[in-house]
Design a protein around this motif. Structure first.
Motif, PDB file in Angstrom:
ATOM      1  N   LYS A   6     -13.382   5.634   0.759  1.00 57.25           N
ATOM      2  CA  LYS A   6     -13.893   4.568  -0.115  1.00 57.25           C
ATOM      3  C   LYS A   6     -15.179   4.999  -0.819  1.00 57.25           C
ATOM      4  CE  LYS A   6     -12.013   0.952   2.812  1.00 57.25           C
ATOM      5  NZ  LYS A   6     -12.384   0.237   4.028  1.00 57.25           N
TER       6      LYS A   6
ATOM      7  N   LYS B 178      -1.636   4.770   5.347  1.00 54.37           N
ATOM      8  CA  LYS B 178      -2.296   3.587   4.778  1.00 54.37           C
ATOM      9  C   LYS B 178      -3.166   3.992   3.592  1.00 54.37           C
ATOM     10  CE  LYS B 178      -1.957   0.284   8.429  1.00 54.37           C
ATOM     11  NZ  LYS B 178      -1.913   0.933   9.769  1.00 54.37           N
ATOM     12  N   THR B 179      -3.820   5.140   3.715  1.00 58.00           N
ATOM     13  CA  THR B 179      -4.671   5.604   2.623  1.00 58.00           C
ATOM     14  C   THR B 179      -3.832   6.058   1.433  1.00 58.00           C
ATOM     15  OG1 THR B 179      -6.086   6.419   4.376  1.00 58.00           O
ATOM     16  CG2 THR B 179      -6.675   7.043   2.148  1.00 58.00           C
TER      17      THR B 179
ATOM     18  N   GLU C  11      -1.004   4.911   0.597  1.00 55.37           N
ATOM     19  CA  GLU C  11      -0.380   3.753  -0.055  1.00 55.37           C
ATOM     20  C   GLU C  11      -1.290   3.138  -1.104  1.00 55.37           C
ATOM     21  OE1 GLU C  11       0.633   1.523   3.386  1.00 55.37           O
ATOM     22  OE2 GLU C  11       2.692   2.294   3.459  1.00 55.37           O
ATOM     23  N   GLU C  12      -2.578   3.123  -0.813  1.00 56.29           N
ATOM     24  CA  GLU C  12      -3.519   2.571  -1.790  1.00 56.29           C
ATOM     25  C   GLU C  12      -4.682   3.526  -1.981  1.00 56.29           C
ATOM     26  OE1 GLU C  12      -4.727  -1.413  -0.675  1.00 56.29           O
ATOM     27  OE2 GLU C  12      -2.719  -1.724   0.125  1.00 56.29           O
TER      28      GLU C  12
ATOM     29  N   SER D 129      -9.017   5.536  -6.835  1.00 54.23           N
ATOM     30  CA  SER D 129      -8.705   6.368  -8.003  1.00 54.23           C
ATOM     31  C   SER D 129      -9.495   7.678  -8.018  1.00 54.23           C
ATOM     32  CB  SER D 129      -8.974   5.588  -9.287  1.00 54.23           C
ATOM     33  OG  SER D 129     -10.326   5.196  -9.287  1.00 54.23           O
TER      34      SER D 129
ATOM     35  N   ARG E 178       5.363   9.694  -0.712  1.00 51.44           N
ATOM     36  CA  ARG E 178       4.150   9.341  -1.464  1.00 51.44           C
ATOM     37  C   ARG E 178       3.573  10.537  -2.218  1.00 51.44           C
ATOM     38  NH1 ARG E 178       3.210   3.957  -1.897  1.00 51.44           N
ATOM     39  NH2 ARG E 178       4.481   3.054  -0.255  1.00 51.44           N
TER      40      ARG E 178
END
Ligand code: ZN
Length: 439
Positions: free
Chosen positions: A108, A137-138, A140-141, A144, A165
């Motif tokens: 993040k 999980k990371t 998946e989203e 940017s 993915r």
């Protein structure tokens, strides 16, 4: 090492033609994915390509359509592995798993100085299930500003959810012309006089691995600048004394990743090597038991020697039926190093009754900082510290618990004390001393 020295630094230099055409072209035109999966056996250029992707993404001067400049600070630090925004994680070593667990938090954060934060996860199939879940999980989203580059020698062990993915690139094995090309580049760089037939023979011996081709060339170049076909054919790997001593030092440190990395880097005559090592360990065993009177070559204890000898003996017997010559040796060493590692943890727990009290004033976070910041000064010093523990602060002195005498000796060297105290000063923002306590 030639393999490192002559890594392709641009897309045009990539030896694997398919990768150059597919991945290379899309990178040059700035078509980036948020996750790449690089598949291929060892020595086929996955790590090289991963770093190249990172450079294309982050080069300070590059414009769309261009190669990375290889001159800016970002390009240089990526090439030597010190760039803060390119995080290389080796999933095969224990640290990888912990890194993935707090990965979800770390991704993040914005990159420190580049456009993208790039995570290169090598041998990604070795992650534990919980680490895979965290990674998924990371993926998946993905924020940017983050790009993942996963590399594996064994894609079948990867969950389908992860694969789906990623944009997947299969490196296959290097073809003969591709390996010839890579070998020629190194030969030119070293100003060696190598005949075309000799280069071809080296490429054949390398059997699809760029890394092996470079290793063979390096071995030949150590003897003579002029390399002929007959030299290549005469090449028989040998076990040298330096070889053996390096290896014994690694055994004592019980770091399975380092041991395997070393074995992989040697092009060993496996049978002779096991014979030599077994002879030395057996001799040490006899010395430890008081049967022979001499100075032991290792500091391994009787039980460790016995276990290791048993495993080497088993590996030796399995040499005939193995699919990869070095495999039984590597399996034996991993098994051995890992049982030892478990024991070491138990010892530490006994020695430290209560971690919260024990590390008062100098918690896990600061300790990790110390390990990280010591690394650039001295990698092996940081590795030794890793197996020690902070006991606590006494005024401006950090007390560190050390389990082994040879670690204590290493840490007590004045240059190492200097490094540790300097790093401590950075962390604590005040002049610090260090004191070791043998556990
Ligand atoms: Zn650049």
């Amino acid at each position: 090492m030639f393999y490192r020295k002559y890594r392709p630094q641009t897309i045009a230099e990539l030896d694997n033609e398919r990768i150059r055409e597919s991945l290379g072209k899309s990178l040059l035109s700035n078509k980036f994915s948020s996750a790449y999966l690089l598949v291929g056996s060892r020595g086929t250029g996955k790590t090289t390509t991963a770093r190249l992707i990172a450079k294309v993404l982050n080069c300070d001067r590059r414009k769309s359509g261009d190669e990375p400049c290889n001159e800016c600070e970002t390009c240089k630090t990526i090439a030597n592995g010190t760039n803060l925004d390119v995080i290389e994680i080796d999933a095969a070593s224990n640290t990888g798993v912990d890194d993935i667990r707090d990965l979800r938090e770390k991704v993040k954060l914005a990159p420190s100085s580049s456009k993208y934060k790039v995570y290169i996860i090598d041998e990604v199939h070795m992650l534990s299930t919980s680490a895979f879940n965290a990674l998924l999980k990371t993926l998946e989203e993905p924020p940017s500003h983050v790009v993942f580059i996963l590399a594996t020698t064994d894609p079948h062990k990867l969950p389908e959810t992860i694969k789906s993915r990623c944009q997947v690139f299969d490196f296959g094995r290097g073809s003969l012309p591709e390996i010839v090309r890579a070998t020629e580049r190194a030969a030119r760089g070293e100003k060696l006089d190598v005949g075309k037939d000799a280069i071809l023979e080296i490429a054949k011996m390398a059997d699809g691995s760029f890394r092996d081709a470079h290793k063979i060339l390096e071995q030949l170049a150590a003897k003579n600048n002029k390399i002929e076909l007959i030299d290549v054919k005469d090449l028989k790997p040998t076990v040298s004394v330096k070889n053996i001593n390096d290896f014994l030092a690694l055994l004592e440190n019980r770091d399975s990743a380092k041991i395997i990395d070393w074995v992989e880097g040697q092009n060993l005559p496996v049978k002779e090597f096991i014979e030599e090592i077994a002879k030395i360990l057996h001799e040490d065993l006899l010395i430890n038991m008081g049967v022979t009177d001499a100075k032991p070559k290792t500091q391994l204890k009787t039980l460790d020697l016995k276990n290791l000898l048993e495993k080497l003996d088993k590996a030796y017997k399995e040499l005939r039926g193995t699919v990869i010559a070095v495999l039984p040796l590597e399996v034996a060493l991993i098994e051995w190093a890992q049982t030892e590692e478990t024991k070491k943890v138990e010892v530490k727990k006994e020695a430290l009754p209560s971690p919260s009290v024990a590390t008062e004033g100098f918690g896990e976070a600061r300790w990790s900082q110390l390990l990280e910041k010591t690394k650039p000064y001295n990698h092996s010093l940081s590795a030794v510290l890793r197996s020690a523990k902070p006991i606590g602060l006494s005024g401006k002195t950090l007390m560190i618990g050390v389990n082994y005498k040879f670690h204590l000796d290493k840490l007590s060297e004045s240059k190492n004390i200097e490094i540790i105290e300097k790093v401590l000063e950075e962390i604590m923002d005040t002049e610090m001393r260090v004191k070791y306590i043998k556990q």
